[in-house]
Design a protein around this motif. Sequence first.
Motif, PDB file in Angstrom:
ATOM      1  N   VAL A   1       0.816  -1.214   0.000  1.00 41.79           N
ATOM      2  CA  VAL A   1       0.000   0.000   0.000  1.00 41.79           C
ATOM      3  C   VAL A   1       0.854   1.271   0.000  1.00 41.79           C
ATOM      4  O   VAL A   1       0.335   2.371  -0.181  1.00 41.79           O
ATOM      5  CB  VAL A   1      -0.952   0.001   1.216  1.00 41.79           C
ATOM      6  CG1 VAL A   1      -0.219   0.439   2.482  1.00 41.79           C
ATOM      7  CG2 VAL A   1      -2.183   0.867   0.974  1.00 41.79           C
TER       8      VAL A   1
ATOM      9  N   TRP B   1      -2.533  -2.001  -5.494  1.00 41.14           N
ATOM     10  CA  TRP B   1      -3.129  -1.256  -4.385  1.00 41.14           C
ATOM     11  C   TRP B   1      -3.176   0.237  -4.710  1.00 41.14           C
ATOM     12  O   TRP B   1      -4.194   0.903  -4.524  1.00 41.14           O
ATOM     13  CB  TRP B   1      -2.305  -1.470  -3.110  1.00 41.14           C
ATOM     14  CG  TRP B   1      -2.409  -2.832  -2.523  1.00 41.14           C
ATOM     15  CD1 TRP B   1      -1.951  -4.001  -3.089  1.00 41.14           C
ATOM     16  CD2 TRP B   1      -2.992  -3.199  -1.275  1.00 41.14           C
ATOM     17  NE1 TRP B   1      -2.214  -5.051  -2.256  1.00 41.14           N
ATOM     18  CE2 TRP B   1      -2.846  -4.593  -1.135  1.00 41.14           C
ATOM     19  CE3 TRP B   1      -3.600  -2.477  -0.246  1.00 41.14           C
ATOM     20  CZ2 TRP B   1      -3.300  -5.283  -0.023  1.00 41.14           C
ATOM     21  CZ3 TRP B   1      -4.051  -3.156   0.872  1.00 41.14           C
ATOM     22  CH2 TRP B   1      -3.907  -4.549   0.975  1.00 41.14           C
TER      23      TRP B   1
ATOM     24  N   PHE C   1      -5.718   1.011  -7.431  1.00 38.90           N
ATOM     25  CA  PHE C   1      -7.093   0.908  -6.944  1.00 38.90           C
ATOM     26  C   PHE C   1      -7.473   2.133  -6.113  1.00 38.90           C
ATOM     27  O   PHE C   1      -8.538   2.734  -6.317  1.00 38.90           O
ATOM     28  CB  PHE C   1      -7.252  -0.362  -6.109  1.00 38.90           C
ATOM     29  CG  PHE C   1      -8.657  -0.595  -5.613  1.00 38.90           C
ATOM     30  CD1 PHE C   1      -9.642  -1.042  -6.477  1.00 38.90           C
ATOM     31  CD2 PHE C   1      -8.987  -0.358  -4.290  1.00 38.90           C
ATOM     32  CE1 PHE C   1     -10.948  -1.244  -6.031  1.00 38.90           C
ATOM     33  CE2 PHE C   1     -10.274  -0.562  -3.824  1.00 38.90           C
ATOM     34  CZ  PHE C   1     -11.259  -1.014  -4.702  1.00 38.90           C
ATOM     35  N   ILE C   2      -6.614   2.502  -5.172  1.00 39.56           N
ATOM     36  CA  ILE C   2      -6.901   3.652  -4.313  1.00 39.56           C
ATOM     37  C   ILE C   2      -6.968   4.930  -5.146  1.00 39.56           C
ATOM     38  O   ILE C   2      -7.875   5.759  -4.969  1.00 39.56           O
ATOM     39  CB  ILE C   2      -5.843   3.785  -3.210  1.00 39.56           C
ATOM     40  CG1 ILE C   2      -5.961   2.611  -2.227  1.00 39.56           C
ATOM     41  CG2 ILE C   2      -5.987   5.109  -2.465  1.00 39.56           C
ATOM     42  CD1 ILE C   2      -4.852   2.556  -1.196  1.00 39.56           C
TER      43      ILE C   2
ATOM     44  N   THR D   1     -11.442  -7.655   4.560  1.00 41.53           N
ATOM     45  CA  THR D   1     -11.126  -7.152   3.231  1.00 41.53           C
ATOM     46  C   THR D   1     -10.708  -5.698   3.291  1.00 41.53           C
ATOM     47  O   THR D   1     -11.441  -4.855   3.825  1.00 41.53           O
ATOM     48  CB  THR D   1     -12.318  -7.306   2.260  1.00 41.53           C
ATOM     49  OG1 THR D   1     -12.050  -6.575   1.051  1.00 41.53           O
ATOM     50  CG2 THR D   1     -13.613  -6.783   2.870  1.00 41.53           C
ATOM     51  N   SER D   2      -9.540  -5.399   2.765  1.00 48.76           N
ATOM     52  CA  SER D   2      -9.056  -4.023   2.753  1.00 48.76           C
ATOM     53  C   SER D   2      -9.606  -3.258   1.556  1.00 48.76           C
ATOM     54  O   SER D   2     -10.044  -2.119   1.684  1.00 48.76           O
ATOM     55  CB  SER D   2      -7.529  -3.999   2.744  1.00 48.76           C
ATOM     56  OG  SER D   2      -7.023  -4.813   1.715  1.00 48.76           O
ATOM     57  N   TRP D   3      -9.589  -3.884   0.391  1.00 49.62           N
ATOM     58  CA  TRP D   3     -10.055  -3.188  -0.812  1.00 49.62           C
ATOM     59  C   TRP D   3     -11.538  -2.858  -0.711  1.00 49.62           C
ATOM     60  O   TRP D   3     -11.977  -1.804  -1.153  1.00 49.62           O
ATOM     61  CB  TRP D   3      -9.761  -4.028  -2.063  1.00 49.62           C
ATOM     62  CG  TRP D   3      -8.306  -4.038  -2.441  1.00 49.62           C
ATOM     63  CD1 TRP D   3      -7.235  -3.958  -1.596  1.00 49.62           C
ATOM     64  CD2 TRP D   3      -7.757  -4.119  -3.756  1.00 49.62           C
ATOM     65  NE1 TRP D   3      -6.055  -4.000  -2.290  1.00 49.62           N
ATOM     66  CE2 TRP D   3      -6.336  -4.115  -3.615  1.00 49.62           C
ATOM     67  CE3 TRP D   3      -8.307  -4.234  -5.031  1.00 49.62           C
ATOM     68  CZ2 TRP D   3      -5.488  -4.184  -4.716  1.00 49.62           C
ATOM     69  CZ3 TRP D   3      -7.454  -4.310  -6.121  1.00 49.62           C
ATOM     70  CH2 TRP D   3      -6.052  -4.287  -5.965  1.00 49.62           C
TER      71      TRP D   3
ATOM     72  N   PHE E   1     -11.714   0.150   1.414  1.00 51.31           N
ATOM     73  CA  PHE E   1     -11.364   1.355   0.654  1.00 51.31           C
ATOM     74  C   PHE E   1     -12.577   1.853  -0.142  1.00 51.31           C
ATOM     75  O   PHE E   1     -12.880   3.046  -0.156  1.00 51.31           O
ATOM     76  CB  PHE E   1     -10.221   1.073  -0.329  1.00 51.31           C
ATOM     77  CG  PHE E   1      -8.939   0.614   0.306  1.00 51.31           C
ATOM     78  CD1 PHE E   1      -8.633   0.934   1.624  1.00 51.31           C
ATOM     79  CD2 PHE E   1      -8.023  -0.148  -0.408  1.00 51.31           C
ATOM     80  CE1 PHE E   1      -7.442   0.515   2.216  1.00 51.31           C
ATOM     81  CE2 PHE E   1      -6.838  -0.570   0.159  1.00 51.31           C
ATOM     82  CZ  PHE E   1      -6.538  -0.241   1.479  1.00 51.31           C
ATOM     83  N   ALA E   2     -13.238   0.927  -0.814  1.00 52.17           N
ATOM     84  CA  ALA E   2     -14.365   1.284  -1.690  1.00 52.17           C
ATOM     85  C   ALA E   2     -15.533   1.866  -0.899  1.00 52.17           C
ATOM     86  O   ALA E   2     -16.303   2.680  -1.418  1.00 52.17           O
ATOM     87  CB  ALA E   2     -14.823   0.062  -2.474  1.00 52.17           C
TER      88      ALA E   2
ATOM     89  N   ALA F   1      -6.437   4.233   3.810  1.00 49.85           N
ATOM     90  CA  ALA F   1      -5.501   3.194   3.367  1.00 49.85           C
ATOM     91  C   ALA F   1      -4.918   2.433   4.551  1.00 49.85           C
ATOM     92  O   ALA F   1      -4.875   1.195   4.558  1.00 49.85           O
ATOM     93  CB  ALA F   1      -4.389   3.819   2.539  1.00 49.85           C
TER      94      ALA F   1
ATOM     95  N   ASP G   1      -6.579  -6.002   7.026  1.00 50.79           N
ATOM     96  CA  ASP G   1      -5.984  -6.984   6.120  1.00 50.79           C
ATOM     97  C   ASP G   1      -4.754  -7.616   6.755  1.00 50.79           C
ATOM     98  O   ASP G   1      -4.421  -8.771   6.501  1.00 50.79           O
ATOM     99  CB  ASP G   1      -5.597  -6.284   4.817  1.00 50.79           C
ATOM    100  CG  ASP G   1      -5.302  -7.253   3.700  1.00 50.79           C
ATOM    101  OD1 ASP G   1      -6.255  -7.746   3.087  1.00 50.79           O
ATOM    102  OD2 ASP G   1      -4.110  -7.533   3.441  1.00 50.79           O
TER     103      ASP G   1
END
Length: 469
Positions: free
Chosen positions: A156, A163, A166-167, A376-378, A381-382, A412, A419
């Motif tokens: 990240v 990563w 995506f961010i 889940t980290s992603w 984020f979303a 983040a 995660d």
Amino acid sequence: MEIGEHLGIISLLPATIAIILAFKTKNAIFSLAVACFVGVLVSGEGLLGFPNLLKVSLGTTSFSWIMLLELFIGILIAFFQRTGAIQGFTKIVEDKKLSRVGIQLVAWFMGMFVYFSDYFSPLFVGATMRGLSDKAKISRERLAYIGDSTSAPVSVLVPITGWAVFIAGLLIGMGPIEDASDAMGVFVKAIPFNFYALLAVLFVGLTSLKIIPEFGPMKKAEERALNEGKVLADGAEPLLGEELTDTPPYENFKINVFLTFILPVLIVITVAVGTYITLKSAKTMEAFLTASVVLGIIMRIKGIPFNDIMKTAMAGMKGVLPAIIILALSYSINSLSKSMGTANYIISITQNWLVPNLLPLLTFLIAAIIAFSTGTSWGTFAIVMPLSVPLAFSFSGNEITALVLATIAAVAGGGVFGDHCSPLSDTTVLASTGAASDHMDHVRTQIPYALTVAAVASVLYLVIGFVAA
């Protein structure tokens, strides 16, 4: 379920049951299965809800991808074992006569070197360093922690990873951020504010060097390994089958570390990084498939019978089966939490507190709780980025200020916290797999370290909030 909808406090039940049972029973598979079953019942799905949940959750491209990735990694590790590649690599490092501290630092640097994939990193570190760390009487829990702390926390922080893309993609259209170039520029500026990820990586080095002494369950694990020679606790169940820990080298096979270890690793790195540069997407699964095929061909050319190669490949698949089962149930929990609106509920009870001074801190805490609860980290984020960042821009007059950058970094970092240490997280599972550690022993020993880092990061976000707002 529509955006913002949730089932109230009931939506927390599946993740809560899974986490509590996991710590109580030390059996992640049982805990996750019970949590899924209870979750479908309380959400009104009935007895058929459980198999339907599995079908919906596992019949996806994302799960198929990680399952295939696990299988190919299992094959590659089995090939490493059968060719004596890992033993050969271990001997090379042993010849350097590194101390116990030195071995941990090598593992730390190796994890940071493989920054492009949070999946490959913990598996690579664990598989290559396990034999050496066992001889140095380093606990498997410690090795899993090193692998875990140099995976997602590093990925990240680097602008050329999935990563970062995506961010950055989530930031487009917020405030003055008009396109991907603007978004990536803002991501880079936010890196120094990603206190959790930076400190999590640094903490490994500081504890390895004994600048910060071991404490909590990790201290007990290290004392057990050092004083009793037990790298695993009594009754521990390593999250890696015996097929990948006890596979002997093929009889009379001449070990060639370059051909059977360095070359396959270079193939993985080249394919993953190369596809990221050319296709803007790191093809990690394809990288492991290619490396496995090439190493299989090398094994046959070097004299290992075809039937033995296929038997070794099947053993590799069987060896990662425990991890695949946990990942399958974790995906199911994540799907269930999403359908019940777990994240929406957490946001609904906290969004009124999001004032300028507390915005970075509360953003970090909300993201951390959601990521830990869902694994889940992603996904975190979303969910959190579209809520907190526009709010930060409203406070900053639509300017990219320290408050905005700290808020982006807080999302983040909070996502990485979950995660990094949630028993439901795929990278936490992979760290246990690579180190052949008991999964819950890894989680239990790592959480005090993660919480310590999170506490320091929280203080820094509180200070930033009052200074920048």
